[in-house]
Design a protein around this motif. Structure first.
Motif, PDB file in Angstrom:
ATOM      1  N   ALA A  21      12.430  21.640  76.681  1.00  0.00           N
ATOM      2  CA  ALA A  21      12.817  21.060  75.388  1.00  0.00           C
ATOM      3  C   ALA A  21      11.996  21.667  74.255  1.00  0.00           C
ATOM      4  CB  ALA A  21      12.638  19.550  75.428  1.00  0.00           C
ATOM      5  N   ALA A  24      13.279  25.148  73.691  1.00  0.00           N
ATOM      6  CA  ALA A  24      14.617  25.111  73.093  1.00  0.00           C
ATOM      7  C   ALA A  24      14.526  24.684  71.635  1.00  0.00           C
ATOM      8  CB  ALA A  24      15.514  24.154  73.868  1.00  0.00           C
ATOM      9  N   PHE A  58      18.852  24.174  78.820  1.00  0.00           N
ATOM     10  CA  PHE A  58      18.759  22.826  78.278  1.00  0.00           C
ATOM     11  C   PHE A  58      19.798  21.920  78.931  1.00  0.00           C
ATOM     12  CE2 PHE A  58      18.929  19.541  74.934  1.00  0.00           C
ATOM     13  CZ  PHE A  58      17.590  19.269  74.853  1.00  0.00           C
ATOM     14  N   ILE A 139      19.280  19.381  69.395  1.00  0.00           N
ATOM     15  CA  ILE A 139      18.145  19.607  70.308  1.00  0.00           C
ATOM     16  C   ILE A 139      16.851  19.225  69.606  1.00  0.00           C
ATOM     17  CG2 ILE A 139      16.748  21.394  71.401  1.00  0.00           C
ATOM     18  CD1 ILE A 139      19.188  22.705  72.378  1.00  0.00           C
ATOM     19  N   ALA A 143      14.517  16.741  71.627  1.00  0.00           N
ATOM     20  CA  ALA A 143      13.239  17.199  72.179  1.00  0.00           C
ATOM     21  C   ALA A 143      12.117  16.160  72.040  1.00  0.00           C
ATOM     22  CB  ALA A 143      12.845  18.524  71.530  1.00  0.00           C
TER      23      ALA A 143
END
Lengths: 332, 380
Positions: A21, A24, A58, A139, A143
């Motif tokens: 995470a 990403a 992800f 994301i 995250a």
């Protein structure tokens, strides 16, 4: 306490998810800054290639998080035998202040992960990366959830002390308490069932509107969310009583135990899946409006709606079955 | 949905054929992978079986045990306490237990001597019922050979064997010698009307805490051990040992993951060419990644199946010969017992998380790198 195989597995999954995470999110920031589909520069090409990798990784991690929710709950139920005073998963989650936050974060992550996976899937159906920006923007929101989930989980497992006397579900889910759980427990049984029936009707009508008339997606999403909360309330207030054949046992976690044939999973898995899919229809209606998705979006929405309705129907069947086979007579 | 399924089926079919083409390389990977899973799976299966065994054994134990403490040490408990506690409501039955240990200087083993709680079970005077391992460690020459116990040099007490216990109950009875009460008191020179401890059985499990509290007020010096506490301790002990084993095996998982990542990133010339051709005939990056994920998935699944089945055989057919002593503990006379075969979904899921996740995670980046290469570059 931390040296138990399921705990090690959960921590490994969370650590892995956190690493992915973070990476990403970092990539997402770069993408949001430099993404320019019109450009043919090396950087843009590189970004386009990397989206494939980051999305795959992800997505993989999101799948793991979905599975981890069930592992967490199942393990908590199993570990209850280790704590003084615990009868089911409630006791385990109550053993310190981190248990329930960890569970709630995992549930939030479950829905976030399901929605993200559907976004990703639809994005891949369009030819011109229609949802890529949005995907990576979300994301950035997911995250922190993943990291917070890992941190609370770690705190939960590290601070587990078996000599602490924890509280049993019968102390938490009783109408005489204060708080949300008690409110749900105290709701009159008939009201809870009526509420569930009304929400079910709303889901059915708005779902049928999508399938037959291709409209009402956001309404369906709203109805799905309402049904979710109505269902949880009904489970605590009345359905659990039928499953346990007991007029005062309200716990929504004991349902997951072997003594009751793991019946809880028959309730929760379709309910959670149906709700996530219902939310996804509203999301797709709102965001997936680009030209390249013109042919894809309505089909995807109808497909999700059908699956979602199937999930809610399975939940409904499980509820009716529990009431029909119960020895308990609450009404009449 | 059907087109999606058809695509996955086609990918799986292609992947299987591709795997079969590089049979030796993939079999090697599969075997090493299966070996790693085998070690972790053996540990979890074995510990699960031990926990279950402990649960079964303890199901028959008394709900509460009362021990007398003197200077913080376990001491004999006077029999008049029994009448006092019997008055507490909810106590279904109460019995003084007589048991003790005997160190056998002949072979260094410790035996447990005991008077059966049920008088009907007690052997006649001068006789004993013995556990499964006693004839073994004492090398008794024939079935009804008497048992001689020597408490001090020059002393010899003879017991005829009334019965040998079968190995079905070996986990609890392997080192057991059952005597009747008079023989027991004489052997240990115990006064009348004292007991080792007192066993209570309580009809309603919800009343245990209240009854324990009442006894605590009645006998402030006593130690009260409930069955749940013993069960908890065993669960914790076996889980902890299992965790240590899994953690140790974690090192091998890590080594394997590095190996797998290395292997996935160093594609052979043939494989790169294959990817190049696939892309030249119209596969896009996503297809190649999907194909490679199928490959990883199939290898993982095969290795997981193989490793788990081997571990199952190892634990339940071969008594976990490789590392039983770490998990069970050991002593001079260790029970010879067969574990009840069983598989636990939670343990299997945890095992899957611990072994397959790292492998998948480690191979995705090399897979992507191979999949994004330009066809003209790799075919050149």
């Amino acid at each position: 306490m931390i040296l138990q195989t399921p705990i090690l597995a959960l921590l490994l999954a969370s650590a892995l998810a956190s690493a992915v995470a973070l990476w990403a999110a970092w990539f997402g920031i770069r993408l949001l800054q430099h993404w320019d589909l019109a450009s043919g520069s090396q950087r843009q090409l590189d970004l386009e290639r990397r989206t494939e990798l980051v999305s795959t990784l992800f997505g993989f991690v999101m799948l793991i998080e979905i599975a981890a929710l069930f592992l967490l709950v199942f393990n908590a139920d199993r570990m209850a035998a280790l704590f003084v005073g615990a009868m089911c998963a409630v006791g385990t989650f109550n053993v310190n202040g981190w248990g329930f936050p960890a569970l709630y974060l995992k549930i939030t992550l479950f829905f976030a992960a399901a929605l993200w996976l559907i976004l990703d899937r639809v994005d891949r159906l369009g030819r011109d990366f229609p949802l890529t920006r949005l995907k990576f923007a979300t994301i950035l929101g997911i995250a922190p959830l993943v990291l917070a989930g890992f941190a609370t989980e770690l705190a939960f497992f590290l601070n587990m002390k078996t000599d602490v006397i924890t509280s049993c579900c019968s102390k938490l889910f009783t109408p005489s308490n204060e708080g949300f759980a008690a409110e749900m427990t105290g709701l009159a049984r008939a009201h809870a069932l009526w509420l569930l029936g009304a929400a079910g009707g709303a889901v059915l009508v708005s779902g049928a509107a999508i399938v037959l008339r291709k409209r009402g997606e956001r309404l369906f999403a709203l109805a799905g969310a309402a049904f979710f909360f109505a269902a949880l309330t009904a489970i605590v207030s009345v359905i659990s009583l039928y499953v346990y054949d007991h007029p005062n046992h309200h716990c929504p976690f004991c349902l997951l135990k072997r003594e009751y044939g793991y019946f809880g999973y028959a309730l929760y898995v379709p309910l959670f899946a149906g709700t996530a899919l219902a939310l996804a229809t509203g999301l797709l209606k709102t965001v997936a409006n680009s030209d390249s998705l013109a042919g894809v979006q309505p089909k995807a929405i109808r497909h999700l709606t059908r699956l979602s309705l199937a999930g809610f129907a399975l939940f409904g069947i499980a509820v009716l079955w529990s009431i029909a086979t119960s020895q308990l007579i609450l009404f009449g | 949905m059907t087109s999606w399924l058809r695509r996955q089926r086609a990918l799986a079919e292609y992947t299987l054929a591709a795997l079969a083409r590089r049979r030796i390389k993939n079999t090697g990977l599969l075997l090493i992978y299966a070996m790693v899973i085998f070690v972790v799976a053996s540990a979890t299966l074995f510990a699960t079986a031990l926990r279950k065994e402990a649960e079964v054994v303890l199901a028959e134990a008394p709900e509460v045990i009362i021990q007398n403490l003197v200077m913080g040490r376990h001491d004999l408990i006077p029999g008049d306490v029994i009448a006092e506690i019997d008055g507490i409501r909810g106590v279904a039955s109460i019995k003084g237990r007589l048991w003790g240990y005997f160190y056998d200087r002949l072979n260094g083993a410790n035996y447990t001597l005991m008077v059966p709680l049920d008088p009907a079970m007690a052997p006649p005077a001068g006789q004993a019922i013995i556990g499964e391992s006693l004839p073994r460690v004492r090398e008794m020459p024939w079935e009804t050979a008497p048992l001689f116990l020597s408490r001090t040099p020059g002393d010899l007490v003879r017991f005829d064997i009334a019965k040998r216990l079968s190995s079905d109950s070996a986990l609890v009875s392997t080192d057991l010698i059952l005597l009747n009460e008079a023989n027991f008191r004489a052997f240990f020179e115990l006064p009348e009307d004292v007991y080792t401890d007192i066993a209570l059985s309580i009809r309603n499990p919800r009343e245990i805490d209240t009854i324990v509290e009442k006894i605590g007020r009645l006998l402030p010096n006593a130690r009260l051990v409930t069955r749940d506490e013993i069960a908890r301790t065993y669960q914790k002990l076996f889980s902890w040992r299992e965790g240590i084993m899994v953690l140790l095996a974690g090192a091998s998982v890590l080594a394997f993951v590095i190996f797998a990542a290395e292997k996935a990133s160093g594609l052979s010339a043939e494989e790169t060419r294959e990817i190049g051709i696939l892309k030249a005939i119209g596969w896009d990056t996503g297809d190649v990644i999907a194909m490679k994920l199928w490959e990883g998935g199939l290898v993982s699944f095969g290795a997981f199946l193989l490793g788990t089945v081997l571990a199952y055989l190892h634990v339940f057919a071969f008594d976990a010969g490789l590392f039983a002593s770490v998990l069970k503990g050991w002593s001079v006379i260790y029970p010879d017992f067969a574990l009840t075969p069983g598989i636990d979904g939670l343990q299997l899921t945890a095992l899957f998380f611990l072994t397959v996740l790292p492998y998948m995670a480690a191979t995705i980046v090399p897979i992507w790198r191979a999949a994004t290469a330009d066809p003209d570059q790799v075919m050149r």
